[in-house]
Each structure stands twice: as C-alpha cells, then as structure tokens.
Design a protein around this motif. Structure first.
Motif, PDB file in Angstrom:
ATOM      1  N   GLU A 655       0.877  -1.171   0.000  1.00  0.00           N
ATOM      2  CA  GLU A 655       0.000   0.000   0.000  1.00  0.00           C
ATOM      3  C   GLU A 655       0.911   1.217   0.000  1.00  0.00           C
ATOM      4  OE1 GLU A 655      -3.025  -0.077   3.221  1.00  0.00           O
ATOM      5  OE2 GLU A 655      -2.323   1.934   3.697  1.00  0.00           O
ATOM      6  N   PHE A 656       0.678   2.136  -0.904  1.00  0.00           N
ATOM      7  CA  PHE A 656       1.520   3.344  -0.894  1.00  0.00           C
ATOM      8  C   PHE A 656       0.774   4.529  -1.497  1.00  0.00           C
ATOM      9  CE2 PHE A 656       2.617   2.958  -5.410  1.00  0.00           C
ATOM     10  CZ  PHE A 656       2.408   1.604  -5.620  1.00  0.00           C
ATOM     11  N   ASP A 657       1.106   5.723  -1.001  1.00  0.00           N
ATOM     12  CA  ASP A 657       0.446   6.921  -1.511  1.00  0.00           C
ATOM     13  C   ASP A 657       1.454   7.765  -2.286  1.00  0.00           C
ATOM     14  OD1 ASP A 657       2.021   8.098   0.353  1.00  0.00           O
ATOM     15  OD2 ASP A 657       0.398   8.885   1.607  1.00  0.00           O
ATOM     16  N   TYR A 658       1.136   9.046  -2.464  1.00  0.00           N
ATOM     17  CA  TYR A 658       2.027   9.897  -3.248  1.00  0.00           C
ATOM     18  C   TYR A 658       2.878  10.795  -2.351  1.00  0.00           C
ATOM     19  CZ  TYR A 658      -0.987   8.176  -6.966  1.00  0.00           C
ATOM     20  OH  TYR A 658      -1.672   7.358  -7.818  1.00  0.00           O
ATOM     21  N   ASN A 659       2.849  10.526  -1.014  1.00  0.00           N
ATOM     22  CA  ASN A 659       3.606  11.353  -0.074  1.00  0.00           C
ATOM     23  C   ASN A 659       4.629  10.540   0.701  1.00  0.00           C
ATOM     24  OD1 ASN A 659       2.134  13.794  -0.588  1.00  0.00           O
ATOM     25  ND2 ASN A 659       0.425  12.871   0.537  1.00  0.00           N
ATOM     26  N   GLN A 660       5.129   9.520   0.094  1.00  0.00           N
ATOM     27  CA  GLN A 660       6.153   8.697   0.731  1.00  0.00           C
ATOM     28  C   GLN A 660       5.679   8.001   2.001  1.00  0.00           C
ATOM     29  OE1 GLN A 660       9.980  10.632   0.938  1.00  0.00           O
ATOM     30  NE2 GLN A 660      10.061  10.793  -1.278  1.00  0.00           N
ATOM     31  N   GLY A 681       4.378 -13.955   8.504  1.00  0.00           N
ATOM     32  CA  GLY A 681       4.835 -13.026   7.481  1.00  0.00           C
ATOM     33  C   GLY A 681       5.734 -11.947   8.037  1.00  0.00           C
ATOM     34  N   VAL A 682       6.116 -11.067   7.149  1.00  0.00           N
ATOM     35  CA  VAL A 682       6.950  -9.922   7.508  1.00  0.00           C
ATOM     36  C   VAL A 682       6.246  -8.677   6.997  1.00  0.00           C
ATOM     37  CG1 VAL A 682       9.184  -8.793   7.181  1.00  0.00           C
ATOM     38  CG2 VAL A 682       9.057 -11.285   7.320  1.00  0.00           C
ATOM     39  N   ASN A 683       6.185  -7.674   7.855  1.00  0.00           N
ATOM     40  CA  ASN A 683       5.530  -6.427   7.479  1.00  0.00           C
ATOM     41  C   ASN A 683       6.511  -5.288   7.684  1.00  0.00           C
ATOM     42  OD1 ASN A 683       4.087  -3.844   8.158  1.00  0.00           O
ATOM     43  ND2 ASN A 683       2.296  -5.085   7.617  1.00  0.00           N
ATOM     44  N   THR A 684       6.604  -4.428   6.690  1.00  0.00           N
ATOM     45  CA  THR A 684       7.473  -3.266   6.864  1.00  0.00           C
ATOM     46  C   THR A 684       6.711  -2.025   6.437  1.00  0.00           C
ATOM     47  OG1 THR A 684       9.624  -2.318   6.367  1.00  0.00           O
ATOM     48  CG2 THR A 684       8.583  -3.553   4.574  1.00  0.00           C
ATOM     49  N   GLU A 685       6.828  -0.965   7.230  1.00  0.00           N
ATOM     50  CA  GLU A 685       6.129   0.273   6.853  1.00  0.00           C
ATOM     51  C   GLU A 685       6.943   1.489   7.229  1.00  0.00           C
ATOM     52  OE1 GLU A 685       2.480   1.134   8.941  1.00  0.00           O
ATOM     53  OE2 GLU A 685       3.092  -0.084  10.642  1.00  0.00           O
ATOM     54  N   THR A 686       6.676   2.565   6.531  1.00  0.00           N
ATOM     55  CA  THR A 686       7.379   3.804   6.842  1.00  0.00           C
ATOM     56  C   THR A 686       6.985   4.235   8.241  1.00  0.00           C
ATOM     57  OG1 THR A 686       5.575   4.931   5.716  1.00  0.00           O
ATOM     58  CG2 THR A 686       7.617   4.650   4.477  1.00  0.00           C
ATOM     59  N   SER A 687       7.985   4.623   9.054  1.00  0.00           N
ATOM     60  CA  SER A 687       7.656   4.979  10.429  1.00  0.00           C
ATOM     61  C   SER A 687       7.767   6.487  10.687  1.00  0.00           C
ATOM     62  CB  SER A 687       8.547   4.201  11.405  1.00  0.00           C
ATOM     63  OG  SER A 687       9.891   4.303  11.037  1.00  0.00           O
ATOM     64  N   THR A 688       8.267   7.237   9.706  1.00  0.00           N
ATOM     65  CA  THR A 688       8.209   8.700   9.782  1.00  0.00           C
ATOM     66  C   THR A 688       7.178   9.146   8.765  1.00  0.00           C
ATOM     67  OG1 THR A 688      10.614   8.535   9.964  1.00  0.00           O
ATOM     68  CG2 THR A 688       9.685  10.763   9.824  1.00  0.00           C
ATOM     69  N   PRO A 689       6.179   9.939   9.163  1.00  0.00           N
ATOM     70  CA  PRO A 689       5.155  10.327   8.195  1.00  0.00           C
ATOM     71  C   PRO A 689       5.764  11.053   6.993  1.00  0.00           C
ATOM     72  CG  PRO A 689       4.510  10.954  10.423  1.00  0.00           C
ATOM     73  CD  PRO A 689       5.925  10.477  10.503  1.00  0.00           C
ATOM     74  N   ASP A 690       5.220  10.757   5.820  1.00  0.00           N
ATOM     75  CA  ASP A 690       5.611  11.396   4.565  1.00  0.00           C
ATOM     76  C   ASP A 690       7.108  11.327   4.276  1.00  0.00           C
ATOM     77  OD1 ASP A 690       2.952  11.954   4.473  1.00  0.00           O
ATOM     78  OD2 ASP A 690       3.160  14.055   5.063  1.00  0.00           O
ATOM     79  N   SER A 691       7.696  10.187   4.579  1.00  0.00           N
ATOM     80  CA  SER A 691       9.134  10.071   4.322  1.00  0.00           C
ATOM     81  C   SER A 691       9.546   8.614   4.216  1.00  0.00           C
ATOM     82  CB  SER A 691       9.903  10.743   5.457  1.00  0.00           C
ATOM     83  OG  SER A 691      11.176  10.165   5.602  1.00  0.00           O
ATOM     84  N   TYR A 692      10.437   8.322   3.300  1.00  0.00           N
ATOM     85  CA  TYR A 692      10.965   6.970   3.189  1.00  0.00           C
ATOM     86  C   TYR A 692      12.229   6.782   4.042  1.00  0.00           C
ATOM     87  CZ  TYR A 692       7.858   6.061  -0.839  1.00  0.00           C
ATOM     88  OH  TYR A 692       6.777   5.873  -1.651  1.00  0.00           O
ATOM     89  N   ASP A 693      12.493   7.726   4.971  1.00  0.00           N
ATOM     90  CA  ASP A 693      13.728   7.688   5.759  1.00  0.00           C
ATOM     91  C   ASP A 693      13.809   6.496   6.701  1.00  0.00           C
ATOM     92  OD1 ASP A 693      14.557   9.920   4.484  1.00  0.00           O
ATOM     93  OD2 ASP A 693      14.124  11.307   6.143  1.00  0.00           O
ATOM     94  N   THR A 694      12.727   6.236   7.417  1.00  0.00           N
ATOM     95  CA  THR A 694      12.786   5.142   8.384  1.00  0.00           C
ATOM     96  C   THR A 694      11.653   4.157   8.137  1.00  0.00           C
ATOM     97  OG1 THR A 694      11.454   6.421   9.924  1.00  0.00           O
ATOM     98  CG2 THR A 694      13.857   6.516  10.225  1.00  0.00           C
ATOM     99  N   PHE A 695      11.967   2.887   8.334  1.00  0.00           N
ATOM    100  CA  PHE A 695      10.964   1.822   8.209  1.00  0.00           C
ATOM    101  C   PHE A 695      10.931   1.017   9.501  1.00  0.00           C
ATOM    102  CE2 PHE A 695      11.388   2.778   3.756  1.00  0.00           C
ATOM    103  CZ  PHE A 695      10.187   2.399   3.181  1.00  0.00           C
ATOM    104  N   ASN A 696       9.760   0.595   9.873  1.00  0.00           N
ATOM    105  CA  ASN A 696       9.637  -0.321  11.011  1.00  0.00           C
ATOM    106  C   ASN A 696       9.280  -1.692  10.450  1.00  0.00           C
ATOM    107  OD1 ASN A 696       9.385  -1.378  13.588  1.00  0.00           O
ATOM    108  ND2 ASN A 696       7.229  -0.784  13.771  1.00  0.00           N
ATOM    109  N   THR A 697      10.141  -2.653  10.679  1.00  0.00           N
ATOM    110  CA  THR A 697       9.927  -3.981  10.114  1.00  0.00           C
ATOM    111  C   THR A 697       9.651  -4.986  11.219  1.00  0.00           C
ATOM    112  OG1 THR A 697      11.389  -3.443   8.293  1.00  0.00           O
ATOM    113  CG2 THR A 697      10.939  -5.774   8.651  1.00  0.00           C
ATOM    114  N   VAL A 698       8.564  -5.725  11.071  1.00  0.00           N
ATOM    115  CA  VAL A 698       8.205  -6.709  12.100  1.00  0.00           C
ATOM    116  C   VAL A 698       7.877  -8.056  11.457  1.00  0.00           C
ATOM    117  CG1 VAL A 698       7.303  -5.013  13.751  1.00  0.00           C
ATOM    118  CG2 VAL A 698       5.765  -6.002  12.029  1.00  0.00           C
TER     119      VAL A 698
END
Ligand code: CU
Length: 799
Positions: A655-660, A681-698
């Motif tokens: 799932e992804f939008d146009y704001n990173q 499974g493995v889930n990873t998501e952006t953890s800083t809003p509107d930025s691809y800088d940090t991801f939280n992976t679980v």
C-alpha cells in the motif's frame, strides 16, 4: 509374490468369464488373434481454429475439431496410432470402451503420456457396440478440442433405422483453459456478470428473496449456481447451427449424441420427428419417446427420429440458458425446437432456502477421523431418509407412483406445485418391487408427463427438477448381479468449495488420499451423495455400472452418471478387471480441482509404466495458480499478489500513496480447512510520516478466517506484541457494481514499544468504503473513501 498375483489375476479373469456373463461388461475376451484389423492414424496439432465465429488456439485431430469418427465392427481389433505434433505431451482416453487397462489412456496412471514428436499405438479388442467417444485426458486439453466420436456396429443389427448421424456437442472458449481455471480459483465474478447470471442485492431485494440470500450467505455461498464458465460459443459438430439438408422426409435417422463439453450440460429439445431414445452410453435401452431431456457431460444418447416434410430442428441449450446450438435435418419448412429459457436463479434460491438442508459442505474436511463420510452425509444436504434394500434405492425425490405424486402431477399442470415440500411427506410411498399394473401405469404416466412438461409454457425450477433422474432409462434385460456375490458398500459425498474452487470427494481432494482398493469378484456399490449446489457427471473408466432407479432389476447400465445437486444416486459395478481405474467428475475444471479417485484392484503395475509415476497425475490436480490485483487511485495505490495451491498460499500486499507513506507485507498461509488459514509473514512500513527515511519492520503470525455471511477476518500479532484485526467484505449490489468495505484496527499496549507521553495504549483504525464497476475480466473502475488517504478514484486491474 508377483507371480502368484499374476496367476490369481488370470485365474480371476478366467473365473469371472465363466461364472458371470454380464450385460455390457465384456472384458473376458482380450485375445487379439483372429480378429479383423481396423487401423486409424490420428495426428494432434496446435492450430488456430474459428468455430461458431470464435477464433481460438485449438488442438486439432487430423486437422479438425471434433476429430474424425472412428468406425468399427464388434469383434474388430482396433489399432489406433496417435501422433503428437504439439509442443506439449498428450494422451487419448477411449470413453466408454471396455479395454485392456494399459490402453485406457490416463497418462501416468495406466498409459504412458505421448511426448511431443512421438507416436503411441493403442490396441483395443472391440467387444461391444454403440456410440462412444474419445478425448485427451491430459490437463484441460479436451477444452481445446481434443475429442471425437466412435461408432461401433453390432454383430447383428437390433434397431430399425435408415441412416446414421453423429452429433458431437461441445463448448468453445477463446481463453486459455488454464486461465479459465485460474479465474475460477481467484473467485472472480466476471463470468457470472458477463453471462448475466450474477444475482445482485438489488434483485434479491426486489424479488423478495433477501431471506433466501441470507441463508446462502450464512452457509458462505453467494447464491445458487448452475455453470461456472462463460462460453462465447456452443457447438454441434463444430458449428453453431449444423445443417443436414440431405435427409429426406420419412427417413429414420439414428442420431448419436455425444456431449463432449468440458463443463456444459444441455437441455435437449426436439421440434418434432417422434424422437425415440433407444440407447444410452452405448447400450440399448427400452425405447422411450422423449422430446426433451437433460444431457449430462460425457454421456451419449442415441435417438431415432423420423424426418418430417420439412426441417427437423433439435436445440441444445446450455443448462444455465447462456447460449445454445442446434442441428437441422432435412429441407423445407422449419419445425423449430424450443430454446429453453434461462432458469430463474432467484426463484431457485428461494426454493432451496425453503428446504431443510445445510449447504456449504467442506471441500477439505480437516479432521478426517471425525468428519467421516457418514458425518458429512448427515450434516449437509437434504434431510431425507434412504432405503437401500437389495441394492434398490428409493428416493423421495423420485417421481414414484403413489397418490401423492399423482397429486403432484396434477398440481404441476397449474404450475403451482411445490415439489420440495411434497417430497418430505412421501416417505411411505410404494415399495420398489413392481407389480405389473404399476409399471404399466408408470409407463403411461411418464409418457403423459413428458408431453405435459413439453406443453408447459413455464419450464420452472420444479419442472426442471423432475428431469434430473434416470427413471426413463430401462435396461432391455435384467442387469442384477448374482445374489451370492459379496457387495462392498462405499459412500462418496461429492463436495466442493466454490469460493476457492477446490473440489473433492468426502471432503478430501485427490492429492490428499490413497487409491480405493476393490477386490476382484465382488460388487462395488457406491452411494454418491451430492452435497454441493452443482450437477456432477461422475465417470468410471473401464467398467459399466448399474444406475439404480425405479426400474429395479432393469436399472440401466452407464459409464457416466449425473448426480444432481443435493441428491443421492446409487451405482454398482462388478469387479472383473485388474489394474487401476480412474473415477472422476467429468466437469474438467472439477476434475482438475481434485474431484477424482482411483479404484485399484491392487494388482501389479504394468512394467511398461515404470518410468511414469502416478504422482505426476495427482500433482496436476494440486497446481499452484498465481494472480494479482492492483488498485490505482488518485488517493493511494494497492498491490496484491497471490500464489496458491489447495493447502498453501503465498501472498504479498503493498500500500503506498504519493507522499512517501508505504507498507508492504509478505506472508505464507497454510489452509487448515476450507475457511481457516494460519500464516506467518513480515511487514514493513514507513515509520516517519511522509518520508521513506525510516521503516519499522516486524515479523508477524496470524489467523485468517472466512466467516459465515462471507466476511474475511484476519487477526495477527507482530513481534512487538502489537495485535491487529482486519475485516473486509465485497458485495454485488447492482448488476455490475460492487460495494466494498475494509476495516483495520492496530493496537499497541506498550508491551514492547515505548509509547508517546506515558499513554498506556495507542490505537489506529483504518477503513475504506468503495464502489467499483466491473468493465471486463481484467478491469474495473473504482472510487473510494479511505480515512487515511481521503477520497479518491481510479482503476482496479486484475492480472
Ligand atoms: Cu463436478
């Protein structure tokens, strides 16, 4: 050990040939010597074919679809050389022929597959006569066109007619058959929408069938279903309308009908010509006047007609009314046949909902020890009692002769009959043993009935149902077995899951079971109990079986038997062969979904089969099918990928939008039964809003469940001990419009993570409500509101 087995087999064959001369079973003489030779060469090629105006990549036999008619005389030795000029392996099965096991043509089970560029010779001593057919038994090749007819003349002519005409009926699609099956596996509603057989909520409300709809949903079903696949063309001898002007008035023509469809039942209707049905599945029966009948897949019927002063038309209408094909004989004025109108699906649903039955039997029972065949029979399907006495069964559903049923017939005239409710009471009707008067009366009634049904303007669900049994077929002589032959009773529930398109017997698909062992010299009696909503034409290779009906000891012999939805049919056959024989549903897509078994005499395997493990055949019914979908929207995008066989499933969701902002999850799911999956499974998501800088992976584990009323529920927990619940449902509300709703809630109790500002709990709901309009198999347009991304719209693509 081996030698003793062989000796005992030979001894057995010898014994059976001496002790029992059974009508229709004639495997006792397998000698090749001294027979006239009849040789055919068949070449299979891939070729673009236009049939009924529809062009598709076909598989042809000697350049045509259907293949040529193979003609033999009873007593011949048939030599058939099949050359494979295609780029895939193939096979040919001789449907209805009693033959040496090695030449039965089921690849990897009895016969080697025919590799590309090679020729295989089938050698069949012909000991029978009648109308038969042949087709590929490899995957779905029959749907591509690998089928043709066989006509065998008897030693002595028994029937009176002037001319012969073979009529091969088939269904034809320009889609790749494996894609058709993939589409069914993913539960795409497209075919029903395209055919106009999908039932939207607006219609069930308008026609006051909401109660019935809820009952179907409760049992996890969308609605009543007749046929799964959309076909752009139905064919008679390769044509939409097959014309034979050469027949002259007063000529008696023996029409040899073969239903070579991959998944279509037909309503046959004759515009005149005094049709007399004289033979079924190759074996002569007591001639019966019949101007309308339901024609099951893989059956054959011979009907003698008298050409009128004009053109006699015969139509074959697909059972769900989605199309038809016809045959015209003679010249001049047209005697038209009726194109049967579409069944009223909503009415069907109402009637079914009224019955005292539980639908939705599992296709994968899970615990086989607990969920025995008897358990399944008792829990699902119609609550009707059954008597099996001396191999004779009486079903409430049969039109047996008693006062009640006469009343029923009277009511039918006024189109007011409620067949189902009457059925319940008819327990004390007349026993099977026939007094002469009753059989005479019955003949009379049957006759009247068929006329009456023909005259009925409305061919409604109840009326149609009366055509579902084989009581009109009566063998020419007794077909019973000697009373001292031991009988082995087997119960087979026909089970299936429309949602996942898994089909099985007793809730166990072919890939998860062993061969059913049978003993030479015994009678195998099988109770086929259909607890699905569809008809299944069950075919046994290499044997004839009796289909027990109201004709008692003169029950007919067949090789393929239709088992109507929610009904029981008892068949029995004498075990006089050796080797392994396939038994399966002849809806090709059901067979490939797992609805098959192997009956095994447990004799040593033919040495010529050493290189061809049977597992290959079994694996074909447990293929991985892969598909994907993408939501391309102005507010956000989603991507789904899936690859699944019967038990296992690999999934990806992004799932992804146009704001990173993005989230990706991959998982492996294991089906414990039809409706319950566990997954990791493995889930990873952006953890800083509107930025691809940090991801939280679980990492996460969870359970998915398809609930009554058709909700998908997904509950999981990740390694940061954060629970998540998801819920979604899709609903066809108008003819092409789906409503979809999704709800997700994630919670964090701070068991592992540090929460903001000393909160003891943090929750995040996400939901979506949307509408989509289905344009084609692969595209819909969609609009939705998502609480995270707001309003948006765009496209839904399926691939
Ligand atoms: Cu089936």
């Amino acid at each position: 050990m081996k030698i003793t087995n062989i000796i005992s087999t030979i001894l057995l064959l010898f014994l059976t040939s001496v002790t029992v001369a059974q009508v229709g079973t004639n495997g006792d003489n397998r000698k090749e010597e001294g027979r006239p030779l009849k040789e055919y060469n068949l070449t299979l090629e891939q070729k673009k074919m236009t049939l009924g105006g529809v062009t598709a990549n076909g598989m042809t036999i000697n350049g045509s679809i259907p293949g040529p008619t193979l003609e033999f005389n009873e007593g011949d030795l048939a030599l058939i050389n099949v050359t494979n000029k295609m780029d895939v392996e193939t096979s040919v099965h001789w449907h209805g022929l009693i033959l040496p096991n090695f030449y039965d043509g089921v690849p990897y089970l009895t016969t080697p597959p025919i590799e590309p560029g090679t020729t295989f010779q089938y050698r069949i001593p012909i000991n029978q006569s009648g109308t038969y057919w042949y087709h590929s038994h490899t995957m779905l090749q029959e749907q591509n066109g690998v089928y043709g007819s066989i006509v065998i003349q008897p030693k002595e002519k028994t029937l009176d007619y002037d001319k012969d005409l073979v009529v091969v009926l088939s269904d034809w699609t320009n889609e790749k058959p494996m894609n058709v099956l993939r589409n069914l596996k993913r539960s795409n509603e497209w075919y029903q929408v395209k055919k106009g057989t999908a039932v939207p909520l607006s219609r069930t409300i308008k026609e006051a069938a909401l109660g019935a709809q809820f009952k179907f949903w409760r049992d996890r079903m969308e609605g009543a279903d007749i046929a799964d696949i959309y076909y752009p063309a139905f064919l008679s001898n390769g044509k939409r309308v097959a014309e034979y002007p050469e027949f002259k008035a007063e000529e008696k023509v023996r029409l040899r009908f073969i239903n070579a469809s991959a998944s279509t039942y037909y309503w046959m209707d004759f515009g005149g010509g005094n049709p007399m049905l004289v033979s079924s599945d190759g074996i002569d029966v007591q001639p019966v006047s019949k101007s309308r009948f339901l024609f099951g897949i893989a059956e054959t019927y011979d009907v003698i007609v008298t050409i009128p002063e004009g053109i006699l038309e015969i139509t074959a209408t697909a059972q769900d009314g989605s199309g038809n094909t016809s045959i015209r004989l003679g010249s001049g004025k047209l005697y038209p046949a009726t194109v049967i109108d579409r069944p009223d699906k909503v009415e069907m649903m109402k009637q079914m909902a009224k019955m005292d039955m539980k639908m939705g039997a599992p296709a994968m029972v899970g615990n086989q020890k607990k969920k025995t065949p008897e358990f399944l029979m008792q829990k699902y399907g119609m609550k009707m009692k059954m008597d099996i006495k001396d191999g004779q069964m009486k079903m409430n559903d049969n039109m047996s002769m008693d006062e009640d049923s006469m009343k029923m017939q009277m009511d039918m005239k006024e189109n007011k009959m409620n067949f189902n409710s009457t059925m319940e009471i008819k327990k004390d009707s007349m026993p099977m043993s026939q007094t002469e008067t009753s059989s005479k009366m019955k003949g009379h009634m049957n006759h009247d009935m068929s006329k009456m049904q023909k005259d009925t303007a409305v061919f409604d669900y109840s009326t149609r149902k009366t055509y579902f049994n084989y009581d009109f077929l009566k063998a020419k002589e007794s077909t019973t077995y000697k009373a001292d032959i031991p009988v082995n009773d087997i119960m087979l529930n026909l089970t299936g899951n429309m949602q996942r398109y898994v089909w099985s017997l007793n809730g166990v698909p072919l890939s998860e079971t062993d061969k059913i062992k049978i003993k030479g010299g015994e009678v195998t009696r099988i109770t086929l109990n259909n607890i699905t909503m569809m008809h299944h034409p069950m075919h046994l290779h290499g044997h004839y079986f009796r289909v027990i009906n109201e004709n008692g000891e003169r029950s007919p012999l067949k090789h393929t038997v239709n088992v109507p939805p929610m009904q029981k049919v008892v068949i029995e056959f004498y075990n006089e062969e050796y080797g392994d024989w396939f038994f399966h549903c002849h809806v090709l897509y059901h067979m490939m979904g797992g609805m098959a078994r192997v009956f095994s005499y447990d004799t040593p395997r033919d040495e010529r089969m050493a290189e061809f493990p049977v597992q290959k055949l079994i694996d074909e019914t447990d293929h991985y099918y892969s598909w994907g979908a993408a939501r391309i929207g102005s507010n956000f995008n989603e991507l789904f990928l899936m690859s699944s066989n019967i038990r296992n499933e690999f999934g990806l969701r992004a799932e992804f939008d146009y704001n990173q902002n993005a989230e990706i999850e991959v998982n492996y799911n294991r089906y414990l039964n039809d409706w319950l999956r566990v997954y990791a499974g493995v889930n990873t998501e952006t953890s800083t809003p509107d930025s691809y800088d940090t991801f939280n992976t679980v990492g996460l584990v969870g359970v998915k469940y398809f609930t009554p009323y058709r909700f998908n529920v997904d509950v999981s927990m990740d390694h940061q001990l954060r629970p998540r619940i998801r819920l979604d449902r899709e609903l066809l509300i108008f003819p092409r419009i789906f409503l979809e709703g999704e709800y997700e809630y994630r919670a964090d109790f701070g068991w592992v993570n540090e929460l903001d500002s000393n909160k003891s709990y943090q929750g995040e709901p996400q939901w979506l409500v949307g509408l989509s309009y289905i344009l084609s198999r692969n595209f819909s347009i969609q609009g939705n509101y998502n609480n995270k991304y707001g309003w948006g719209g765009g496209l839904l693509a399926r691939f």
